[in-house]
Design an enzyme around this catalytic site. Structure first.
Site, PDB file in Angstrom:
ATOM      1  N   ASP A  30       0.851  -1.191   0.000  1.00 22.50           N
ATOM      2  CA  ASP A  30       0.000   0.000   0.000  1.00 22.50           C
ATOM      3  C   ASP A  30       0.891   1.248   0.000  1.00 22.50           C
ATOM      4  O   ASP A  30       1.919   1.303   0.672  1.00 22.50           O
ATOM      5  CB  ASP A  30      -0.892  -0.003   1.248  1.00 22.50           C
ATOM      6  CG  ASP A  30      -2.034   0.998   1.133  1.00 22.50           C
ATOM      7  OD1 ASP A  30      -3.194   0.557   1.018  1.00 22.50           O
ATOM      8  OD2 ASP A  30      -1.767   2.216   1.161  1.00 22.50           O
ATOM      9  N   HIS A  99     -10.244  -5.101  -3.385  1.00 21.55           N
ATOM     10  CA  HIS A  99      -8.933  -5.405  -2.799  1.00 21.55           C
ATOM     11  C   HIS A  99      -9.083  -5.832  -1.352  1.00 21.55           C
ATOM     12  O   HIS A  99      -9.964  -5.361  -0.647  1.00 21.55           O
ATOM     13  CB  HIS A  99      -7.982  -4.207  -2.891  1.00 21.55           C
ATOM     14  CG  HIS A  99      -8.530  -2.938  -2.313  1.00 21.55           C
ATOM     15  ND1 HIS A  99      -9.432  -2.153  -2.967  1.00 21.55           N
ATOM     16  CD2 HIS A  99      -8.318  -2.333  -1.118  1.00 21.55           C
ATOM     17  CE1 HIS A  99      -9.746  -1.105  -2.214  1.00 21.55           C
ATOM     18  NE2 HIS A  99      -9.094  -1.200  -1.086  1.00 21.55           N
TER      19      HIS A  99
HETATM   20  P1  AMP Z   1      -9.720   1.329   0.772  1.00 23.37           P
HETATM   21  O1  AMP Z   1     -10.502   1.444  -0.524  1.00 23.37           O
HETATM   22  O2  AMP Z   1     -10.316   2.134   1.889  1.00 23.37           O
HETATM   23  O3  AMP Z   1      -9.450  -0.083   1.178  1.00 23.37           O
HETATM   24  O4  AMP Z   1      -8.319   2.018   0.544  1.00 23.37           O
HETATM   25  C1  AMP Z   1      -7.571   1.903  -0.646  1.00 23.37           C
HETATM   26  C2  AMP Z   1      -6.135   1.739  -0.305  1.00 23.37           C
HETATM   27  O5  AMP Z   1      -5.409   1.840  -1.512  1.00 23.37           O
HETATM   28  C3  AMP Z   1      -5.577   2.815   0.637  1.00 23.37           C
HETATM   29  O6  AMP Z   1      -4.959   2.169   1.752  1.00 23.37           O
HETATM   30  C4  AMP Z   1      -4.573   3.561  -0.230  1.00 23.37           C
HETATM   31  O7  AMP Z   1      -3.443   3.995   0.495  1.00 23.37           O
HETATM   32  C5  AMP Z   1      -4.209   2.529  -1.270  1.00 23.37           C
HETATM   33  N1  AMP Z   1      -3.748   3.072  -2.538  1.00 23.37           N
HETATM   34  C6  AMP Z   1      -4.327   4.029  -3.293  1.00 23.37           C
HETATM   35  N2  AMP Z   1      -3.615   4.270  -4.408  1.00 23.37           N
HETATM   36  C7  AMP Z   1      -2.552   3.424  -4.374  1.00 23.37           C
HETATM   37  C8  AMP Z   1      -1.440   3.177  -5.242  1.00 23.37           C
HETATM   38  N3  AMP Z   1      -1.271   3.850  -6.383  1.00 23.37           N
HETATM   39  N4  AMP Z   1      -0.535   2.238  -4.868  1.00 23.37           N
HETATM   40  C9  AMP Z   1      -0.680   1.552  -3.717  1.00 23.37           C
HETATM   41  N5  AMP Z   1      -1.714   1.729  -2.861  1.00 23.37           N
HETATM   42  C10 AMP Z   1      -2.634   2.655  -3.180  1.00 23.37           C
END
Ligand code: AMP
Ligand code: ZN
Length: 111
Positions: A30, A99
Site C-alpha cells: 500500500d 482489494h
Molecule cells: P480502501 O478502498 O479504503 O481499502 O483504501 C484503498 C487503499 O489503496 C488505501 O490504503 C490507499 O493507500 C491505497 N492506494 C491508493 N492508491 C494506491 C497506489 N497507487 N498504490 C498503492 N496503494 C494505493
C-alpha cells in the site's frame, strides 16, 4: 478509457511495489501504509467491490483470501495480521477495484 488506479497498476501504467503475482492476482505494498506491513491483494480483472462478486468469482476470492496468511508469513507477521475489505462508499472504500487490505506490525515512525 479506464481510469481505475489498480487497473493501471495491473497494466503497468502506474508503478507498484509488487510482492506477488500470478495469472489472476496481484499483491503490492500500500502506498500509504497503516502498519509496518500493509499489502493489497487484488484481482487482475476489474471488479468494483465485494458487492459486485457472484458465484463465478468464488474460486478467485478463495485464492485471494488464502494469499493473506501466506504473504503475512513472508513479511514476518508471526503474531498475526488484519484483513479488511472495505465495500462501497458507506463501507469506507476509496479505490473502487476490489482489494483485500492485509496489514500488521507496528506502524512505521513518521518522518
Ligand atoms: P480502501 O478502498 O479504503 O481499502 O483504501 C484503498 C487503499 O489503496 C488505501 O490504503 C490507499 O493507500 C491505497 N492506494 C491508493 N492508491 C494506491 C497506489 N497507487 N498504490 C498503492 N496503494 C494505493
Ligand atoms: Zn480496476
Amino acid at each position: 478509457m479506464n481510469e481505475c488506479v489498480f487497473c493501471k497498476i495491473v497494466d503497468g501504467e502506474l508503478p507498484s511495489r509488487k510482492v506477488y503475482e500470478d495469472e489472476e492476482i496481484l499483491a503490492f505494498h500500500d502506498i500509504s501504509p497503516l502498519a509496518a506491513v500493509h499489502v493489497l491483494i487484488i484481482p487482475k480483472i476489474h471488479i468494483t467491490s465485494l458487492a459486485d462478486c457472484t458465484s463465478k468469482h468464488q474460486d478467485l476470492l478463495g485464492r485471494m483470501l488464502l494469499l493473506a496468511p501466506r504473504l503475512a508469513k513472508e513479511h514476518g507477521l508471526d503474531t498475526g495480521f488484519r484483513t479488511i475489505i472495505n465495500t462501497g462508499r458507506g463501507g469506507g472504500q476509496t479505490v473502487f477495484h476490489l482489494h483485500i487490505n492485509m496489514f500488521g506490525g507496528d506502524r512505521p515512525a513518521q518522518a
